[in-house]
Write an enzyme that holds these catalytic residues in place. Structure first.
Site, PDB file in Angstrom:
ATOM      1  N   ASP A 139       0.830  -1.212   0.000  1.00  0.00           N
ATOM      2  CA  ASP A 139       0.000   0.000   0.000  1.00  0.00           C
ATOM      3  C   ASP A 139       0.858   1.253   0.000  1.00  0.00           C
ATOM      4  O   ASP A 139       0.581   2.204   0.742  1.00  0.00           O
ATOM      5  CB  ASP A 139      -0.938  -0.034   1.217  1.00  0.00           C
ATOM      6  N   LYS A 141       1.821   4.626  -1.032  1.00  0.00           N
ATOM      7  CA  LYS A 141       1.206   5.788  -1.699  1.00  0.00           C
ATOM      8  C   LYS A 141       1.481   7.014  -0.836  1.00  0.00           C
ATOM      9  O   LYS A 141       1.818   6.864   0.353  1.00  0.00           O
ATOM     10  CB  LYS A 141      -0.309   5.576  -1.892  1.00  0.00           C
ATOM     11  N   ASN A 144       0.454   7.287   2.823  1.00  0.00           N
ATOM     12  CA  ASN A 144       1.065   6.414   3.843  1.00  0.00           C
ATOM     13  C   ASN A 144       2.526   6.755   4.094  1.00  0.00           C
ATOM     14  O   ASN A 144       3.254   5.955   4.699  1.00  0.00           O
ATOM     15  CB  ASN A 144       0.966   4.945   3.408  1.00  0.00           C
ATOM     16  N   ASP A 157       1.637   2.871   8.291  1.00  0.00           N
ATOM     17  CA  ASP A 157       0.397   2.149   7.997  1.00  0.00           C
ATOM     18  C   ASP A 157       0.599   0.829   7.272  1.00  0.00           C
ATOM     19  O   ASP A 157       0.328   0.691   6.086  1.00  0.00           O
ATOM     20  CB  ASP A 157      -0.569   3.016   7.184  1.00  0.00           C
ATOM     21  N   THR A 175      -7.788   4.147  -2.946  1.00  0.00           N
ATOM     22  CA  THR A 175      -7.509   4.444  -4.347  1.00  0.00           C
ATOM     23  C   THR A 175      -6.986   3.219  -5.079  1.00  0.00           C
ATOM     24  O   THR A 175      -6.226   2.418  -4.524  1.00  0.00           O
ATOM     25  CB  THR A 175      -6.459   5.569  -4.496  1.00  0.00           C
TER      26      THR A 175
HETATM   27  O1  AK4 Z   1      -0.802  12.560   8.779  1.00  0.00           O
HETATM   28  C1  AK4 Z   1      -1.043  11.710   9.661  1.00  0.00           C
HETATM   29  O2  AK4 Z   1      -1.273  10.497   9.512  1.00  0.00           O
HETATM   30  C2  AK4 Z   1      -0.999  12.176  11.042  1.00  0.00           C
HETATM   31  N1  AK4 Z   1       0.356  12.176  11.580  1.00  0.00           N
HETATM   32  N2  AK4 Z   1       1.080  13.300  11.660  1.00  0.00           N
HETATM   33  C3  AK4 Z   1       2.239  13.018  12.270  1.00  0.00           C
HETATM   34  C4  AK4 Z   1       2.249  11.664  12.589  1.00  0.00           C
HETATM   35  N3  AK4 Z   1       3.178  10.883  13.196  1.00  0.00           N
HETATM   36  C5  AK4 Z   1       2.898   9.584  13.340  1.00  0.00           C
HETATM   37  N4  AK4 Z   1       1.738   8.997  12.895  1.00  0.00           N
HETATM   38  C6  AK4 Z   1       0.804   9.762  12.311  1.00  0.00           C
HETATM   39  N5  AK4 Z   1      -0.331   9.170  11.857  1.00  0.00           N
HETATM   40  C7  AK4 Z   1      -0.555   7.732  12.008  1.00  0.00           C
HETATM   41  C8  AK4 Z   1       0.106   6.996  10.853  1.00  0.00           C
HETATM   42  C9  AK4 Z   1      -0.144   5.534  10.990  1.00  0.00           C
HETATM   43  C10 AK4 Z   1       0.786   4.566  11.251  1.00  0.00           C
HETATM   44  N6  AK4 Z   1       0.284   3.310  11.308  1.00  0.00           N
HETATM   45  C11 AK4 Z   1      -1.011   3.265  11.112  1.00  0.00           C
HETATM   46  N7  AK4 Z   1      -1.695   2.066  11.113  1.00  0.00           N
HETATM   47  C12 AK4 Z   1      -3.033   2.010  10.853  1.00  0.00           C
HETATM   48  O3  AK4 Z   1      -3.698   2.998  10.630  1.00  0.00           O
HETATM   49  N8  AK4 Z   1      -3.505   0.742  10.861  1.00  0.00           N
HETATM   50  C13 AK4 Z   1      -4.825   0.386  10.581  1.00  0.00           C
HETATM   51  C14 AK4 Z   1      -5.871   1.293  10.532  1.00  0.00           C
HETATM   52  C15 AK4 Z   1      -7.151   0.812  10.233  1.00  0.00           C
HETATM   53  C16 AK4 Z   1      -7.368  -0.518   9.971  1.00  0.00           C
HETATM   54  C17 AK4 Z   1      -6.276  -1.367  10.008  1.00  0.00           C
HETATM   55 CL1  AK4 Z   1      -6.505  -3.036   9.651  1.00  0.00          CL
HETATM   56  C18 AK4 Z   1      -5.028  -0.943  10.319  1.00  0.00           C
HETATM   57  S1  AK4 Z   1      -1.663   4.788  10.830  1.00  0.00           S
HETATM   58  C19 AK4 Z   1       1.048  11.136  12.132  1.00  0.00           C
END
Ligand code: AK4
Length: 274
Positions: A139, A141, A144, A157, A175
């Protein structure tokens, strides 16, 4: 922790700060661990939403995968915990935010060759690290990718990452622009899908939009599976060459990651050229 034993975390270990991002399954908050004063990003997932969408396996796989990865261009996951209604991921905080936002706010909504080259080199580095551990991100993109304190790329992510086997059960959402032909056609696929996405990412960084974008989506799948795209004239010949070697529909003919890292366009824009 010195001997690395797993510490048990809970919500009252943290002071919660402002929201950093909002997601379908829950939001991300700035947070500070009370004793160490260490600043983190706390991703909250609502168990009900995870259950309703039958993605518990994705969450557990992401946690297992991301806690094991330690690379300067991969956002760290330090741990996780849960209470009766939510799952919490303790993540490295990326102070310079999302690459996606930076792309949209750049002149002509695209990056310079220097910026794009540096970012693609760092993503390639992180993908080589993942693939060497049999992990496919699947994924890649702009949404992420985050930016660390020195504007270095942090791949985030791993909600869609898998260990190296083709797992077609998960219907992909979001997307389709970044989907490789083999994934679109529902064929078996391997880590070379990340190479395709790297090509789409490189194109979007330099042009400001993905290569196969069209008005209606069934043409999109046709364009992707036929691999038809045009690169504008202002893109340098070196960058064009790399994009053409990544966006190859037959996955076995895509340029390998270690050749990407030695490509003239990447070497030209590598910080410090290590
Ligand atoms: O712009 C931004 O995103 C905000 N931002 N700004 C600064 C910053 N510093 C660290 N992290 C941020 N955001 C979190 C990023 C992620 C990492 N890992 C994830 N994993 C996930 O979402 N897993 C997930 C969700 C839904 C279902 C399933 Cl199955 C799995 S999200 C930050």
């Amino acid at each position: 922790r010195a001997n690395g034993e797993k510490r048990v975390w809970s919500l009252n270990s943290f002071d919660i700060g402002r929201p950093l991002g909002k997601g379908k399954f829950g939001n991300v908050y700035l947070a500070r661990e009370k004793t160490s004063k260490f600043v983190v990003a706390l991703k909250v997932l609502f168990k009900r939403a995870v259950k309703e969408n039958k993605i518990e396996h994705q969450v557990t796989r992401e946690i297992e995968i991301q806690c094991s990865l330690k690379h300067p261009n991969i956002l760290r996951m330090f741990g996780y915990f849960h209470d009766e209604s939510r799952i919490y991921m303790i993540l490295e905080y990326a102070p310079k935010g999302a690459v996606y936002a930076k792309l949209l706010s750049s002149p002509n909504k695209r990056f310079s060759e220097e910026t794009a080259g540096a970012y693609i080199g760092q993503v390639a580095d992180a993908l080589q690290y993942c693939h060497s551990r049999n992990i496919i991100h699947r994924d890649i993109k702009p949404e992420n990718l985050l930016l660390g304190v020195n504007e270095e790329i942090k791949i985030a992510d791993f909600g869609w990452s898998v260990r190296n086997q083709s797992d077609r059960r998960t219907t992909l959402c979001g997307t389709l622009d970044y989907l490789s032909p083999e994934m679109i056609l529902g064929e078996t696929y391997d880590e070379k899908v990340d190479l395709w996405s790297l090509g789409v990412l490189c194109f979007e960084f330099l042009v400001g939009k993905p290569p196969f974008e069209t008005s209606n989506s069934n043409n999109l799948c046709k364009n992707i599976s036929e691999g038809e795209f045009k690169i504008p004239p202002y893109v340098s010949d070196d960058a064009k060459d790399l994009i053409r070697r990544l966006l190859v529909t037959e996955s076995k003919y895509r340029i390998a990651l270690n050749s990407v890292l030695k490509h003239p366009w990447i070497l030209k824009h590598r910080a410090g050229k290590v």
